[in-house]
Scaffold this active site. Sequence first.
Site, PDB file in Angstrom:
ATOM      1  N   HIS A  76       0.827  -1.207   0.000  1.00  0.00           N
ATOM      2  CA  HIS A  76       0.000   0.000   0.000  1.00  0.00           C
ATOM      3  C   HIS A  76       0.862   1.257   0.000  1.00  0.00           C
ATOM      4  O   HIS A  76       0.519   2.276   0.605  1.00  0.00           O
ATOM      5  CB  HIS A  76      -0.927  -0.004   1.224  1.00  0.00           C
ATOM      6  CG  HIS A  76      -2.296   0.552   0.962  1.00  0.00           C
ATOM      7  ND1 HIS A  76      -3.378  -0.232   0.642  1.00  0.00           N
ATOM      8  CD2 HIS A  76      -2.770   1.825   0.957  1.00  0.00           C
ATOM      9  CE1 HIS A  76      -4.452   0.517   0.473  1.00  0.00           C
ATOM     10  NE2 HIS A  76      -4.099   1.786   0.658  1.00  0.00           N
ATOM     11  N   GLY A  81       6.577   1.742  -4.519  1.00  0.00           N
ATOM     12  CA  GLY A  81       7.985   2.052  -4.673  1.00  0.00           C
ATOM     13  C   GLY A  81       8.448   2.409  -6.067  1.00  0.00           C
ATOM     14  O   GLY A  81       9.601   2.784  -6.253  1.00  0.00           O
TER      15      GLY A  81
END
Length: 386
Positions: A277, A310
């Site tokens: 998340h 990321g």
Amino acid sequence: MNREVALPEGGLGELREADAGARAAPIPPMRTLGEVEQAGLRGLDPVIAAFLQGGSGSEVTLARNQRAFDQIRFVPRTMSGLAYPSAATSLFGRSLSIPVLTAPFGADGYFHPDGHVAIGRANARFGTCSIVPEAGTHSVEQVAAAAPSSALIGQLHPMGSEVNFLSMVRRYEATGYRALCLTVDCPTPGWREHNLRHAFNIDNRVVGGNYPPGAEIDMERALGQLHAQTEPVWSWGKLAELMTATSLPWVAKGILTPEDALAATTAGAAGVVVSNHGGRQLDGVSSAVEALPSIVSALAGGSVVLLDSGIRRGSDVVKAIALGADAVLVGRLSAYGIAAGGEEGAYRVLDLLRQEIETTLVLLGRGDITDLGRDAVTFGKGWDGS
């Protein structure tokens, strides 16, 4: 006292008219994704900027998401003799110009009044697609009407009332979405100290596009379980039973272990989204990309595997594909894009990703992104993936 943050100038209002020739006002030259981020953040209220950039807890996982990508090293092949590379792929029967989808982040109206409508239009122009959120500023019908070729995957939260959940499934079916994305790692919001420090609560108008006042199912009934926690967390068995009500393929988003990946596919999922998340839920877990290889191995090629959390540049996309992901999701990058320039800003993000992906493939000596494998990467000190 809770902090109130003004919505973008012009409020939410009605959607802009769908004029095929219309384009947003010129945006400043943004030659890198870092410049897109800077431009997007400049126009945001500092509290909203903190909300967008922040993670949960001490933000250990938020930082690890990016650090883990830095610890993946490429293995180039020179003098390849290959033609200019292709970054195209396909997902759920849809061709994608690059293996990048927009993540289903909510509260999008804080970043631009058009939110996911602007993103959907940019994706349609570019040749990729959106995962449209349940807790978004605009309804799933509005996003699909504005960008029918890109609004193909609908997101929802498996929690609370079964009636509410199935009603949302039926809406996605009726609107022509081709697949569903079920966010399974969010039975309650993470411990987000940036929100606590600012006494910040999200304005219902930027998350209630699907549940306007007076609707048959209001937002408190549909999404209130996120905060109220009045009912038990669902089980895989319950989800499997409910999903027999639809023929749409679905993926489980928020998977970090092989065990949960196998549980999801046993429950009927066509695939998983390996994700923490964006570091906004449970702090102290693995980065998503470190969890990716073991999950790919466990599923043994029989399921769709997407990677979220990321991704900050095109080379990160290439690394994820080399480790077995079919495509990746970008959330913050898309939010920075619309904050910087609406539809044009979202398009700029995709184009910069494409340019860096193709450059990386040329320098790797690989001709097609779908041919990438583990031999394209190795791992530096500190890597914790298997």
